[in-house]
Design a protein around this motif. Sequence first.
Motif, mmCIF file in Angstrom:
data_model
loop_
_atom_site.group_PDB
_atom_site.id
_atom_site.type_symbol
_atom_site.label_atom_id
_atom_site.label_comp_id
_atom_site.label_asym_id
_atom_site.label_seq_id
_atom_site.Cartn_x
_atom_site.Cartn_y
_atom_site.Cartn_z
ATOM 1 N N ALA A 221 28.085 45.162 28.378
ATOM 2 C CA ALA A 221 29.159 44.360 27.776
ATOM 3 C C ALA A 221 28.616 43.077 27.171
ATOM 4 C CB ALA A 221 30.222 44.047 28.824
ATOM 5 N N GLY A 222 27.685 42.419 27.877
ATOM 6 C CA GLY A 222 27.108 41.194 27.338
ATOM 7 C C GLY A 222 26.271 41.434 26.100
ATOM 8 N N LEU A 223 25.445 42.483 26.121
ATOM 9 C CA LEU A 223 24.613 42.781 24.951
ATOM 10 C C LEU A 223 25.461 43.221 23.758
ATOM 11 C CD1 LEU A 223 21.651 44.660 26.663
ATOM 12 C CD2 LEU A 223 21.692 42.309 25.830
ATOM 13 N N TYR A 224 26.562 43.910 24.029
ATOM 14 C CA TYR A 224 27.448 44.304 22.939
ATOM 15 C C TYR A 224 28.107 43.080 22.304
ATOM 16 C CZ TYR A 224 31.175 46.763 20.445
ATOM 17 O OH TYR A 224 32.014 47.235 19.476
ATOM 18 N N LYS A 225 28.457 42.099 23.124
ATOM 19 C CA LYS A 225 29.083 40.883 22.588
ATOM 20 C C LYS A 225 28.099 40.077 21.756
ATOM 21 C CE LYS A 225 32.600 40.111 26.167
ATOM 22 N NZ LYS A 225 32.447 41.380 26.881
ATOM 23 N N THR A 270 30.839 33.374 29.113
ATOM 24 C CA THR A 270 31.123 34.780 29.403
ATOM 25 C C THR A 270 29.945 35.666 29.029
ATOM 26 O OG1 THR A 270 33.493 34.431 29.063
ATOM 27 C CG2 THR A 270 32.675 36.685 28.892
ATOM 28 N N VAL A 271 29.411 35.462 27.828
ATOM 29 C CA VAL A 271 28.261 36.259 27.387
ATOM 30 C C VAL A 271 27.049 35.979 28.266
ATOM 31 C CG1 VAL A 271 26.717 36.727 25.450
ATOM 32 C CG2 VAL A 271 29.137 36.303 25.036
ATOM 33 N N LEU A 272 26.818 34.713 28.594
ATOM 34 C CA LEU A 272 25.657 34.355 29.414
ATOM 35 C C LEU A 272 25.751 34.973 30.800
ATOM 36 C CD1 LEU A 272 23.063 32.713 29.756
ATOM 37 C CD2 LEU A 272 24.478 30.764 30.445
ATOM 38 N N LEU A 273 26.921 34.903 31.427
ATOM 39 C CA LEU A 273 27.079 35.462 32.762
ATOM 40 C C LEU A 273 26.886 36.969 32.768
ATOM 41 C CD1 LEU A 273 30.163 33.443 34.074
ATOM 42 C CD2 LEU A 273 27.792 33.203 34.790
ATOM 43 N N GLN A 274 27.439 37.651 31.776
ATOM 44 C CA GLN A 274 27.328 39.103 31.759
ATOM 45 C C GLN A 274 25.898 39.568 31.516
ATOM 46 O OE1 GLN A 274 30.223 40.360 28.860
ATOM 47 N NE2 GLN A 274 31.892 40.337 30.338
ATOM 48 N N VAL A 275 25.176 38.889 30.638
ATOM 49 C CA VAL A 275 23.796 39.288 30.373
ATOM 50 C C VAL A 275 22.886 38.936 31.553
ATOM 51 C CG1 VAL A 275 21.817 38.897 28.849
ATOM 52 C CG2 VAL A 275 24.100 39.119 27.883
ATOM 53 N N ALA A 276 23.135 37.796 32.189
ATOM 54 C CA ALA A 276 22.260 37.342 33.271
ATOM 55 C C ALA A 276 22.583 37.980 34.607
ATOM 56 C CB ALA A 276 22.349 35.818 33.400
ATOM 57 N N LEU A 293 32.246 34.466 37.866
ATOM 58 C CA LEU A 293 32.843 35.729 37.427
ATOM 59 C C LEU A 293 34.234 35.925 38.024
ATOM 60 C CD1 LEU A 293 29.777 38.158 37.605
ATOM 61 C CD2 LEU A 293 30.962 37.370 35.558
ATOM 62 N N LEU A 294 34.419 35.471 39.265
ATOM 63 C CA LEU A 294 35.748 35.534 39.871
ATOM 64 C C LEU A 294 36.749 34.714 39.061
ATOM 65 C CD1 LEU A 294 37.664 36.264 42.219
ATOM 66 C CD2 LEU A 294 36.790 34.251 43.421
ATOM 67 N N GLY A 295 36.356 33.499 38.683
ATOM 68 C CA GLY A 295 37.241 32.689 37.846
ATOM 69 C C GLY A 295 37.504 33.320 36.491
ATOM 70 N N MET A 296 36.478 33.958 35.912
ATOM 71 C CA MET A 296 36.660 34.610 34.616
ATOM 72 C C MET A 296 37.670 35.748 34.711
ATOM 73 S SD MET A 296 33.780 36.556 32.284
ATOM 74 C CE MET A 296 33.837 38.045 33.291
ATOM 75 N N HIS A 297 37.577 36.560 35.769
ATOM 76 C CA HIS A 297 38.491 37.693 35.894
ATOM 77 C C HIS A 297 39.915 37.238 36.219
ATOM 78 C CE1 HIS A 297 35.345 40.533 35.342
ATOM 79 N NE2 HIS A 297 34.702 40.208 36.431
ATOM 80 N N ILE A 298 40.046 36.162 36.966
ATOM 81 C CA ILE A 298 41.386 35.618 37.202
ATOM 82 C C ILE A 298 41.990 35.130 35.891
ATOM 83 C CG2 ILE A 298 42.661 33.759 38.337
ATOM 84 C CD1 ILE A 298 40.772 34.012 40.693
ATOM 85 N N GLY A 299 41.177 34.504 35.060
ATOM 86 C CA GLY A 299 41.664 34.077 33.754
ATOM 87 C C GLY A 299 42.074 35.249 32.875
ATOM 88 N N ILE A 300 41.312 36.348 32.919
ATOM 89 C CA ILE A 300 41.680 37.537 32.148
ATOM 90 C C ILE A 300 43.002 38.104 32.646
ATOM 91 C CG2 ILE A 300 41.018 39.933 31.674
ATOM 92 C CD1 ILE A 300 38.115 39.007 31.650
#
Length: 394
Positions: A221-225, A270-276, A293-300
């Motif tokens: 997902a990160g590399l695709y973004k 978001t991109v940095l977290l997914q790639v790393a 990532l927990l905060g990101m998914h709550i935001g989604i």
Amino acid sequence: MENEVQRTASVGVGPRLADRITALWDLLTGRPVSLYAASVLRIGCGLLYLVFLLREFPHRDEIWGPGSPWTPALADQLFEQTGWFSVLALSDSRACFELCYGLALLTSALFVLGWRTRVLSLLFAVVVTSFHGRAIFMTDGGDNLILLMSIYLVLTACGRRWSLDARRNALKAIRAVDAPERQRSPFTRQVRDARTTLTTTVHNCGMLVIAAQVCVLYGSAGLYKVQGPSWGGGTALHYVLNLELFQPWPAVSHFVDEHTLVVAIAGYMTVLLQVAFPFVLFGPLKYPVLGMLLGMHIGIAVLMGLPLFSGAMIVADAVFLPDRFYTFLPHLCRRAVRRTDSSRSAPGPAPGAGAVPVQGGARGSKRRVVLPAGRKDTMPAPEPTSPRIPPKRG
């Protein structure tokens, strides 16, 4: 001289390689790892799918039933191309569909409770696979991850902790202490040991596959973004927040979109977290990354209205927390409850408790003495006496 060095190096490499292979074999067959994480995955996936089925209960016929626009005939045509299978496509009967839906609810509930987990894990995988295949174009994508996890959970011993099976096994162990031990034949002991080793190996391999699946998901997902200009320019979340399809609360989406700098930083993070993510699993940065990532998914879930997808991702991320974290949680909860109870029941000053002033000081002062509750009388201090002066003689 050079030949001797090569021979010495080859002799040294051989034992090291053998030690690593032995350590890897012991890791796979020695003991089951991440039993609490597997139980969290079982409870999370089962509960999410149970809530999902209950939420869509009024619309079950339009999504999976005979009244769906995606008719069983169309589903059969797709199955012929993909090799998929669904129990719901076996019959067009309304009664059969309602029976399957009720059994799916019961299976999900029992799977969450951990009753006969070996059998229920297989039935839960069949339920998720059947419902996903029957309406593959009518879901939000959150059930894709639950589908994968339900298949992987069949391989794991996800009922060893926090389940009815674990409670039943604990009671059996207590009874076995008092009961006389039966003599088993050597063949029976060998079969039991082989079964234990096989179960442990399959469970550990299943947990490894689950971890690898989550890493591949985040990394891809990160590399695709990264390839898209909108994520590189920091405007991707701006377009997402203005899509009508992903606006459960338009006022909140517009409010967040007004802070352009925050939106751009959130997109880059978001991109940095997914790639790393796959590269920080074995270091101290794992826990901060999991928290972000927990905060990101709550935001989604809140901003885009995708609670099933966010919940599935949060549950999948919980696999990377060690068992000591989950064993510490009950102690932390008990400590918090104990502190709350002690603060509520802290004794204050007894109502109606009387006190008298402390003796000493000026004339007429009163000594304060703590008296039993209900008494308010005071005790006057004795009058101070002046020293006797002897009369003068002569």
